[in-house]
Design an enzyme around this catalytic site. Structure first.
Site, short mmCIF file in Angstrom:
data_model
loop_
_atom_site.label_atom_id
_atom_site.label_comp_id
_atom_site.label_asym_id
_atom_site.label_seq_id
_atom_site.Cartn_x
_atom_site.Cartn_y
_atom_site.Cartn_z
N ASP A 1 -15.97 10.28 6.85
CA ASP A 1 -15.14 8.99 6.76
C ASP A 1 -13.64 9.95 6.71
O ASP A 1 -13.63 11.03 6.73
CB ASP A 1 -14.99 8.53 5.30
N ARG B 1 0.89 -1.38 -0.06
CA ARG B 1 -0.10 0.04 0.02
C ARG B 1 0.87 1.28 0.01
O ARG B 1 0.37 2.37 -0.35
CB ARG B 1 -0.95 0.10 1.11
#
Length: 293
Positions: A153, A48
């Site tokens: 979020d 990632r």
């Protein structure tokens, strides 16, 4: 000075994370996100972080982490957060919650001028738009005026995606065909194979960036809060912190929905168990004095 191509090629697949650097990443993720990364996740973290490291020309995780921590609220830190947060969701996920919300919240309170709901950890938007569709199904056209969905979020990237409201056709697989026609616009030309949420449904949802482990802004109170499939990444102390903060944003008698794989067992959160993954603030117990959002 730009790195030679050979060095850039190596960065496309960074070497494994040394133990010290992995511990540093785990600590930062715990502090900023409340998420516990454990041994065994080194390959996932490497994958990632490969792209921001490559673009920045960083030859080690140590140098990259120095860059990230230099500005705690800067672009590099926000990108680091985006890379290491999990954003798996879909339309109509854990569908029984929406029926419960319709029957126990929307219909009994339909006389109100405004019916707010907070969708925490809203990811790329499928969950808040699912709430919006169910609200219209329950209340008809009045839902467009009454129901206000706050969707939050921590990731800027998924919030931007959610605001666009554009989804590949396969993402709509759980959505009945009648609902596709009612609530989505089918793409044509270069947008063939995509759908966009209809504007009137999009206007029911407000997207904001919010970190659940930080002090919450003044908002609410809400008759319902959805915080599903995010607390599985937290330890018990962080779960209790998050739930107790959300409790202060519930109105008396309000409901908290968590994921089917989540439970508040063993946490001192002063919420009543209703059924698996559904909890309620007692009608006589105010959460806190808060301003309406």
């Amino acid at each position: 000075m730009p790195l030679p191509e050979a060095a850039l090629a190596e960065l496309r697949t960074p070497p494994g994370i040394p133990d010290a650097e992995f511990r540093e990443i785990c600590l930062l993720v715990q502090q900023r996100l409340g998420i516990e990364l454990r041994p065994g996740k080194e390959a996932l973290v490497t994958l990632r972080l490969a792209e921001p490291m490559r673009r920045g020309g960083f030859t080690s995780f140590g140098k990259y982490m120095e860059h990230v921590k230099r500005d705690p609220d800067g672009p590099a830190m926000l990108e680091f957060i985006d890379c290491l947060t999990t954003n798996h969701t879909n339309f109509l996920r854990e569908a029984n919650h929406f029926g419960f919300w319709q029957e126990q919240v929307l219909l009994p309170l339909r006389h109100r001028a405004e019916l707010p709901v907070w969708c925490a950890a809203s990811s790329s938007g499928e969950e808040p738009y699912t709430l919006a569709m169910h609200a219209v199904e329950a209340l008809g056209e009045a839902a467009y005026r009454q129901v206000r969905i706050l969707a939050t979020d921590i990731s800027h990237a998924v919030l931007d995606q959610a605001r666009r409201g554009v989804y590949a056709e396969q993402r709509l697989a759980p959505v009945p065909e009648a609902w596709r026609r009612r609530y989505f616009l089918r793409g044509e030309g270069k947008w063939q194979g995509y759908y966009r949420v209809r504007p009137e449904l999009m206007r029911m949802v407000e997207f904001r960036r919010l970190n659940l482990i930080e002090a919450l802004p003044m908002m609410g109170p809400f008759p319902a809060i959805f915080c599903r499939n995010v607390m599985i990444y937290f330890n018990a102390d962080t779960r209790a912190l998050v739930v107790n903060q959300m409790r202060t944003r519930l109105e008396p008698g309000g409901y908290l929905f968590v994921g089917h794989a989540e439970s508040l067992n063993g946490l001192d959160v002063k919420l009543e168990y209703v059924q698996p993954s559904v909890y309620r603030l007692a009608a006589g117990r105010p959460g806190a004095e808060v301003e309406r959002s």
